[in-house]
Design a protein around this motif. Sequence first.
Motif, mmCIF file in Angstrom:
data_model
loop_
_atom_site.group_PDB
_atom_site.id
_atom_site.type_symbol
_atom_site.label_atom_id
_atom_site.label_comp_id
_atom_site.label_asym_id
_atom_site.label_seq_id
_atom_site.Cartn_x
_atom_site.Cartn_y
_atom_site.Cartn_z
ATOM 1 N N PRO A 95 55.107 49.271 41.544
ATOM 2 C CA PRO A 95 54.357 50.441 41.899
ATOM 3 C C PRO A 95 53.517 49.855 43.222
ATOM 4 N N ALA A 96 53.480 51.086 44.093
ATOM 5 C CA ALA A 96 52.600 51.100 45.209
ATOM 6 C C ALA A 96 51.049 50.949 44.432
ATOM 7 N N PRO A 97 50.043 50.415 44.897
ATOM 8 C CA PRO A 97 48.904 50.437 44.462
ATOM 9 C C PRO A 97 47.799 50.757 45.468
ATOM 10 N N PRO A 98 47.723 52.131 45.888
ATOM 11 C CA PRO A 98 46.717 52.314 46.775
ATOM 12 C C PRO A 98 45.382 52.495 45.940
ATOM 13 N N PRO A 99 44.097 52.292 46.896
ATOM 14 C CA PRO A 99 42.806 52.289 46.085
ATOM 15 C C PRO A 99 42.677 54.148 45.506
ATOM 16 N N TRP A 146 28.848 45.399 30.441
ATOM 17 C CA TRP A 146 28.647 44.039 31.131
ATOM 18 C C TRP A 146 28.496 44.291 32.610
ATOM 19 N N ALA A 147 29.446 45.102 33.318
ATOM 20 C CA ALA A 147 29.547 45.134 34.592
ATOM 21 C C ALA A 147 30.300 46.540 34.944
ATOM 22 N N PRO A 148 29.560 47.619 35.103
ATOM 23 C CA PRO A 148 30.013 48.976 35.317
ATOM 24 C C PRO A 148 30.882 49.025 36.420
ATOM 25 N N ARG A 149 30.490 48.308 37.720
ATOM 26 C CA ARG A 149 31.248 48.703 38.765
ATOM 27 C C ARG A 149 32.676 47.967 38.732
ATOM 28 N N GLY A 150 32.343 46.624 38.349
ATOM 29 C CA GLY A 150 33.487 45.628 37.989
ATOM 30 C C GLY A 150 34.633 46.367 37.021
ATOM 31 N N ALA A 151 34.039 46.831 36.017
ATOM 32 C CA ALA A 151 35.068 47.322 34.796
ATOM 33 C C ALA A 151 35.577 48.764 35.619
ATOM 34 N N GLU A 152 35.112 49.571 36.426
ATOM 35 C CA GLU A 152 35.684 50.583 36.853
ATOM 36 C C GLU A 152 36.769 50.215 37.900
ATOM 37 N N ARG A 153 36.462 49.191 38.830
ATOM 38 C CA ARG A 153 37.436 48.678 39.683
ATOM 39 C C ARG A 153 38.664 48.150 39.136
ATOM 40 N N PHE A 154 38.580 47.445 37.895
ATOM 41 C CA PHE A 154 39.545 46.779 37.285
ATOM 42 C C PHE A 154 40.463 47.776 36.577
ATOM 43 N N ARG A 155 39.777 48.815 36.148
ATOM 44 C CA ARG A 155 40.725 50.026 35.592
ATOM 45 C C ARG A 155 41.481 50.644 36.736
ATOM 46 N N ASP A 156 40.871 51.022 37.996
ATOM 47 C CA ASP A 156 41.530 51.539 39.028
ATOM 48 C C ASP A 156 42.688 50.673 39.354
ATOM 49 N N LEU A 157 42.392 49.205 39.565
ATOM 50 C CA LEU A 157 43.404 48.473 39.833
ATOM 51 C C LEU A 157 44.867 48.500 38.548
ATOM 52 N N LEU A 158 44.454 48.331 37.408
ATOM 53 C CA LEU A 158 45.231 48.678 36.308
ATOM 54 C C LEU A 158 46.222 50.036 36.374
ATOM 55 N N ALA A 184 46.530 51.622 38.917
ATOM 56 C CA ALA A 184 47.629 51.628 40.294
ATOM 57 C C ALA A 184 48.679 50.537 40.081
ATOM 58 N N GLY A 185 48.869 50.109 39.016
ATOM 59 C CA GLY A 185 49.844 48.894 38.849
ATOM 60 C C GLY A 185 49.624 47.769 39.496
ATOM 61 N N PHE A 186 48.497 47.308 40.305
ATOM 62 C CA PHE A 186 48.529 46.398 41.279
ATOM 63 C C PHE A 186 48.480 45.108 40.822
ATOM 64 N N PHE A 187 48.627 44.591 39.492
ATOM 65 C CA PHE A 187 48.506 43.212 39.158
ATOM 66 C C PHE A 187 50.119 42.839 38.845
ATOM 67 N N ASP A 205 53.440 30.524 37.222
ATOM 68 C CA ASP A 205 53.465 31.606 36.216
ATOM 69 C C ASP A 205 53.028 32.917 36.838
ATOM 70 N N GLY A 206 53.545 33.994 36.375
ATOM 71 C CA GLY A 206 53.128 35.310 36.661
ATOM 72 C C GLY A 206 52.962 36.180 35.692
ATOM 73 N N ILE A 207 52.378 37.543 36.283
ATOM 74 C CA ILE A 207 52.159 38.460 35.622
ATOM 75 C C ILE A 207 53.294 39.531 35.621
ATOM 76 N N LYS A 208 54.127 40.135 34.472
ATOM 77 C CA LYS A 208 55.180 40.998 34.518
ATOM 78 C C LYS A 208 54.556 42.218 34.776
ATOM 79 N N THR A 209 53.588 42.580 33.711
ATOM 80 C CA THR A 209 53.033 43.901 33.655
ATOM 81 C C THR A 209 51.374 43.688 33.218
ATOM 82 N N ALA A 210 50.755 44.556 33.599
ATOM 83 C CA ALA A 210 49.225 44.715 33.202
ATOM 84 C C ALA A 210 48.926 46.191 32.772
ATOM 85 N N ARG A 211 48.807 46.416 31.398
ATOM 86 C CA ARG A 211 48.688 47.748 30.959
ATOM 87 C C ARG A 211 47.447 47.858 29.928
ATOM 88 N N ILE A 212 46.843 48.990 30.331
ATOM 89 C CA ILE A 212 45.770 49.505 29.545
ATOM 90 C C ILE A 212 46.377 49.941 28.027
#
Length: 205
Positions: free
Chosen positions: A23-27, A57-69, A71-74, A195-202
């Motif tokens: 998938p394309a991962p736009p912000p 632990w890190a509100p902004r970091g957790a939010e960006r992590f979720r946004d990346l996930l 978007a299918g970025f990983f 090694d690589g990531i096939k998928t990363a899903r919440i």
Amino acid sequence: MRISSLIALAAMPLLCMCSSKAPAPPPQVIQGQTPDSFRVAFETTKGRFVVQAYRGWAPRGAERFRDLLEAGFFDNEKFFRVVPGFMAQFGLASEARWNQPWDSKPIPDDSVKGTNARGVVSFATMGPNTRTHQLFINLVDNPRLDAMGFAPIGRVIEGMSVVDSLYNGYGEDPNQGFIQSLGNVYLERSYPKLDGIKTARILAP
């Protein structure tokens, strides 16, 4: 690169298995507040591991992590930097063109509320307010990173043995500039054992 290069990792920041279906991962801003805690399943070429992220632990970091996930970025990325006795790094897109939109939207720092212990996940950074899309998993306790501003966002709660088994024979060798500009084309040609990531899903609550 050594420990100092973690600070310089958003210049290439402190990530690839090609797929035409990736998938394309736009912000994007996901509707609704990031939950206090959420689990993420990483399906990799070595097996599955699960990360639990903590907004407290890190509100902004957790939010960006979720946004990346979301978007299918990983998906289809490589663990491009695996250093024994230190960390495993990921977060450079399989398609080079997908990095720039996130690079242009760094997030402000979070306070360091936890410690970079074994299994803990943190964003890479090259200095204040430069976190974008690269993260690393601590393979050992690295408390020296706390004072350098690396704020933990979560930790591996299942499958740490999978993380430990990621191919580490290339160490620091892959050039992050080439990964940033060429993506998996460069890595699969020059570093085929990564090694690589096939998928990363919440995962559902």
